[in-house]
Motif scaffolding. Structure first.
Motif, PDB file in Angstrom:
ATOM      1  N   ALA A   1     -21.889 -24.420 -13.716  1.00 29.63           N
ATOM      2  CA  ALA A   1     -23.113 -24.560 -14.507  1.00 29.63           C
ATOM      3  C   ALA A   1     -24.033 -23.356 -14.327  1.00 29.63           C
ATOM      4  N   VAL A   2     -24.208 -22.915 -13.089  1.00 23.77           N
ATOM      5  CA  VAL A   2     -25.081 -21.771 -12.822  1.00 23.77           C
ATOM      6  C   VAL A   2     -24.492 -20.491 -13.404  1.00 23.77           C
TER       7      VAL A   2
ATOM      8  N   GLU B   1     -24.244 -16.212 -17.618  1.00 20.97           N
ATOM      9  CA  GLU B   1     -23.470 -15.516 -18.650  1.00 20.97           C
ATOM     10  C   GLU B   1     -24.013 -15.777 -20.053  1.00 20.97           C
ATOM     11  N   HIS B   2     -25.119 -16.538 -20.140  1.00 22.82           N
ATOM     12  CA  HIS B   2     -25.804 -16.844 -21.398  1.00 22.82           C
ATOM     13  C   HIS B   2     -24.946 -17.659 -22.362  1.00 22.82           C
ATOM     14  N   LEU B   3     -23.970 -18.410 -21.820  1.00 25.36           N
ATOM     15  CA  LEU B   3     -23.220 -19.336 -22.659  1.00 25.36           C
ATOM     16  C   LEU B   3     -23.972 -20.649 -22.822  1.00 25.36           C
ATOM     17  N   ILE B   4     -24.782 -21.001 -21.820  1.00 28.88           N
ATOM     18  CA  ILE B   4     -25.638 -22.183 -21.903  1.00 28.88           C
ATOM     19  C   ILE B   4     -27.008 -21.809 -21.355  1.00 28.88           C
ATOM     20  N   THR B   5     -28.002 -22.672 -21.612  1.00 30.41           N
ATOM     21  CA  THR B   5     -29.337 -22.438 -21.064  1.00 30.41           C
ATOM     22  C   THR B   5     -29.444 -23.039 -19.669  1.00 30.41           C
ATOM     23  N   ARG B   6     -30.488 -22.698 -18.969  1.00 33.73           N
ATOM     24  CA  ARG B   6     -30.700 -23.291 -17.648  1.00 33.73           C
ATOM     25  C   ARG B   6     -30.939 -24.792 -17.753  1.00 33.73           C
ATOM     26  N   GLU B   7     -31.605 -25.215 -18.816  1.00 30.32           N
ATOM     27  CA  GLU B   7     -31.807 -26.650 -19.005  1.00 30.32           C
ATOM     28  C   GLU B   7     -30.467 -27.357 -19.202  1.00 30.32           C
ATOM     29  N   GLU B   8     -29.557 -26.729 -19.977  1.00 32.92           N
ATOM     30  CA  GLU B   8     -28.232 -27.321 -20.149  1.00 32.92           C
ATOM     31  C   GLU B   8     -27.468 -27.355 -18.833  1.00 32.92           C
ATOM     32  N   ALA B   9     -27.629 -26.312 -18.024  1.00 29.58           N
ATOM     33  CA  ALA B   9     -26.968 -26.291 -16.718  1.00 29.58           C
ATOM     34  C   ALA B   9     -27.422 -27.472 -15.873  1.00 29.58           C
ATOM     35  N   LEU B  10     -28.714 -27.767 -15.886  1.00 34.24           N
ATOM     36  CA  LEU B  10     -29.224 -28.912 -15.128  1.00 34.24           C
ATOM     37  C   LEU B  10     -28.644 -30.224 -15.643  1.00 34.24           C
ATOM     38  N   MET B  11     -28.520 -30.354 -16.952  1.00 33.24           N
ATOM     39  CA  MET B  11     -28.015 -31.591 -17.520  1.00 33.24           C
ATOM     40  C   MET B  11     -26.532 -31.799 -17.254  1.00 33.24           C
ATOM     41  N   ARG B  12     -25.801 -30.719 -17.025  1.00 30.71           N
ATOM     42  CA  ARG B  12     -24.353 -30.844 -16.812  1.00 30.71           C
ATOM     43  C   ARG B  12     -23.985 -31.267 -15.394  1.00 30.71           C
ATOM     44  N   VAL B  13     -24.904 -31.141 -14.469  1.00 30.71           N
ATOM     45  CA  VAL B  13     -24.612 -31.484 -13.071  1.00 30.71           C
ATOM     46  C   VAL B  13     -25.109 -32.900 -12.797  1.00 30.71           C
TER      47      VAL B  13
ATOM     48  N   ARG C   1     -14.525 -34.454  14.608  1.00 31.85           N
ATOM     49  CA  ARG C   1     -15.952 -34.181  14.436  1.00 31.85           C
ATOM     50  C   ARG C   1     -16.157 -33.459  13.101  1.00 31.85           C
ATOM     51  N   VAL C   2     -17.172 -33.894  12.398  1.00 32.03           N
ATOM     52  CA  VAL C   2     -17.419 -33.367  11.048  1.00 32.03           C
ATOM     53  C   VAL C   2     -18.757 -32.643  11.029  1.00 32.03           C
ATOM     54  N   LEU C   3     -18.746 -31.442  10.448  1.00 29.35           N
ATOM     55  CA  LEU C   3     -19.973 -30.679  10.252  1.00 29.35           C
ATOM     56  C   LEU C   3     -20.547 -30.994   8.888  1.00 29.35           C
ATOM     57  N   ALA C   4     -21.855 -31.175   8.834  1.00 32.17           N
ATOM     58  CA  ALA C   4     -22.499 -31.402   7.540  1.00 32.17           C
ATOM     59  C   ALA C   4     -22.327 -30.179   6.664  1.00 32.17           C
ATOM     60  N   GLY C   5     -22.174 -30.407   5.382  1.00 33.31           N
ATOM     61  CA  GLY C   5     -21.998 -29.294   4.461  1.00 33.31           C
ATOM     62  C   GLY C   5     -23.261 -28.464   4.346  1.00 33.31           C
ATOM     63  N   THR C   6     -23.083 -27.209   4.096  1.00 35.92           N
ATOM     64  CA  THR C   6     -24.218 -26.305   3.920  1.00 35.92           C
ATOM     65  C   THR C   6     -24.549 -26.174   2.440  1.00 35.92           C
ATOM     66  N   GLU C   7     -25.779 -25.841   2.182  1.00 34.77           N
ATOM     67  CA  GLU C   7     -26.238 -25.650   0.804  1.00 34.77           C
ATOM     68  C   GLU C   7     -25.969 -24.203   0.413  1.00 34.77           C
ATOM     69  N   ASP C   8     -25.184 -23.997  -0.652  1.00 33.65           N
ATOM     70  CA  ASP C   8     -24.840 -22.623  -1.016  1.00 33.65           C
ATOM     71  C   ASP C   8     -25.849 -22.042  -1.995  1.00 33.65           C
ATOM     72  N   ALA C   9     -25.668 -20.774  -2.315  1.00 36.85           N
ATOM     73  CA  ALA C   9     -26.635 -20.050  -3.154  1.00 36.85           C
ATOM     74  C   ALA C   9     -26.727 -20.653  -4.549  1.00 36.85           C
ATOM     75  N   HIS C  10     -25.602 -21.106  -5.088  1.00 36.25           N
ATOM     76  CA  HIS C  10     -25.636 -21.658  -6.442  1.00 36.25           C
ATOM     77  C   HIS C  10     -26.423 -22.962  -6.487  1.00 36.25           C
ATOM     78  N   LEU C  11     -26.264 -23.803  -5.466  1.00 39.64           N
ATOM     79  CA  LEU C  11     -27.026 -25.045  -5.423  1.00 39.64           C
ATOM     80  C   LEU C  11     -28.517 -24.751  -5.263  1.00 39.64           C
ATOM     81  N   ARG C  12     -28.862 -23.796  -4.414  1.00 33.50           N
ATOM     82  CA  ARG C  12     -30.284 -23.442  -4.236  1.00 33.50           C
ATOM     83  C   ARG C  12     -30.891 -22.988  -5.559  1.00 33.50           C
TER      84      ARG C  12
END
Length: 482
Positions: free
Chosen positions: A300-301, A306-318, A441-452
């Motif tokens: 989505a990001v 790449e200007h194929l979708i808008t940022r608002e559309e990216a939010l709606m797709r996730v 033992r499980v490590l919590a997932g990290t927040e990546d740049a695309h999610l931020r």
């Protein structure tokens, strides 16, 4: 009332009538991409058949005319003594149900047409292999050996695909995914292209972007000298998609260009099935990729960048589920018992079940991990209750991988012979492709740049800063965009 539509005809028809597979083929035709001639028997015909147990009035006559259309398009004759027409008969519901209904390949091969195909190609081994595959597939779908009359073969095959809508595996899949039981399936009848033709032939699946990470790199698998059923089953070794570039560069360039065209059309990552026959590419199926979790966030990001979708559309797709799975947990320095290919990210702990029936029985007492040599649609009830899945063979395009991704369940495929007694406690990492004994033992997932970045867009769009641990807040933010 017409029961059958030619492809790429059916303009204005919806996926509810054509099914998703036929709608995708019509799209490929309109985009000018290489697709074998085909026609579709609509979902309306399937519903009529399921209501009465027989073909609706007029369908037999339309089948004859549709086959005549394929003969004209291909220059071949169905059941003819020279240049015989051979077809595939595939299910195609409005909503994708991978592997849940029947497919029959190489229909139209009799003892006579098999000999004709051998004379035409100069490859008797190929012709015999295709006939053997047809007989096995036909018997599996109909519980009968194929008759020598090719039109009777077609009639029986279509009836079998219609009937497979009500198989237990298909019903289980629909219940899990909230798909209505009264939709029915369309049936696509298409001229065959042969991935088992020669050393320059093969079958494969391609994602325009990596389905696990969302990275903008074509990903998938290909098997050479074999048909697509061998790839999907996971029972045969497959090569990464990039090997196609080394073996058949012309087909690779055609596929890469096609994926770009399809992405631009859908404005989304895409999934395609293809066959290469003697170096020539043909596309057999296409749909938007429908990635989940971290991959969905990155796609989505990136599409917004790449200007194929808008940022608002990216939010709606996730979706909220995608966000919940975007911070994928990982195992912490565990001793690996077996290693394969990560097919769906996530960590699952449970007791080993070595059959689908055992998984159902054991799941009543706690989480299970289904461990199989490979999976098939007959394992659907076990996959439904399992917390995760491990297979000895197969890759990212195998049945186990595709179904696990659709369900969002951690999966490790191609891990080799995982010799574990039923009931053994294991933990699997569906990103790293690791199987560990016991509870790791499980490590919590990290927040990546695309999610931020996506969350920052939500902040700016909605005029507030959503709490990253409260998915409902982002859901409300997305709703505000409607």
């Amino acid at each position: 009332m017409k029961w059958i539509l030619a492809l790429p005809g059916g303009a204005g028809s919806t996926a509810d009538l054509l099914g998703g597979k036929a709608e995708g083929l019509a799209t490929l035709h309109r985009l000018g991409l290489p697709v074998p001639p085909a026609f579709v028997i609509t979902t309306r015909a399937c519903r009529a058949f399921l209501d009465t147990g027989r073909f609706p009035a007029g369908l037999d006559e339309e089948l004859g005319m549709a086959i005549a259309g394929l003969e004209a398009a291909t220059g071949r004759r169905f059941g003819g003594p020279d240049r015989p027409l051979v077809v595939s008969v595939r299910s195609g519901a409005a909503v994708s149900m991978p592997g849940m209904m029947d497919t029959i390949l190489n229909l139209g091969l009799t003892s006579g047409t098999t000999a004709a195909l051998a004379r035409e190609t100069g490859e008797p081994g190929f012709a015999d292999d295709s006939r053997r595959r047809f007989v096995a597939g036909f018997a599996a779908a109909t519980r009968e050996n194929p008759p020598q009359d090719v039109r009777e073969q077609l009639h029986m095959a279509v009836a079998a695909v219609f009937s497979s809508w009500h198989t237990p595996r298909a019903r289980t899949y629909r219940e899990l995914h909230g798909i209505a039981h009264d939709l029915g399936t369309a049936v696509v009848v298409q001229a065959m292209v042969f991935g088992n033709r020669d050393a320059h032939s093969g079958s494969g699946v391609a994602f325009s972007r990596d389905p696990t990470t969302g990275a903008p790199i074509p990903s998938g698998e290909v098997v050479f000298g074999r048909q697509g059923e061998d790839l999907v089953s996971g029972r045969f070794p497959a090569d990464p998609l990039r090997v196609l570039a080394e073996r058949e560069p012309q087909a690779w360039h055609a596929l890469r260009d096609a994926l770009t065209v399809i992405e631009n059309h859908y404005r989304d990552a895409c999934y395609a099935e293809f066959t290469v026959e003697s170096g020539e590419l043909c596309l057999l199926q296409v749909r938007p990729g429908r990635f989940t979790g971290r991959a969905a966030v990155r796609v989505a990001v990136d599409l917004a960048d790449e200007h194929l979708i808008t940022r608002e559309e990216a939010l709606m797709r996730v979706s909220p589920d995608d966000l919940r799975h975007a911070r994928t947990p990982r195992l912490d320095n565990a001793e690996v018992f077996a290693r394969g290919t990560g097919a769906c990210p996530g960590v699952a702990t449970g007791r080993v079940a070595t059959s689908a029936d055992a998984a159902v029985r054991m799941a009543a007492s706690g989480p299970v991990v289904l461990v199989r040599p490979h999976t098939s649609p007959l394992d659907m009830h076990g996959l439904a209750v399992a917390a995760g899945v491990v297979t000895a063979v197969g890759g990212p395009a195998s049945h186990a991988a595709v179904v696990a991704r659709a369900m969002g369940k951690p999966a490790v495929v191609g891990a080799g012979a995982v010799d574990l007694a039923e009931g053994t406690l294991v933990t699997i990492d569906g990103a790293a492709g690791e199987v560990v004994l016991g509870r790791a033992r499980v490590l919590a997932g990290t927040e990546d740049a695309h999610l931020r970045r996506l969350l920052a867009w939500a902040d700016r769009t909605c005029g507030g800063r959503p709490d990253r641990d409260e998915i409902a807040r982002l859901t409300a933010a997305k709703a505000a965009l409607l």
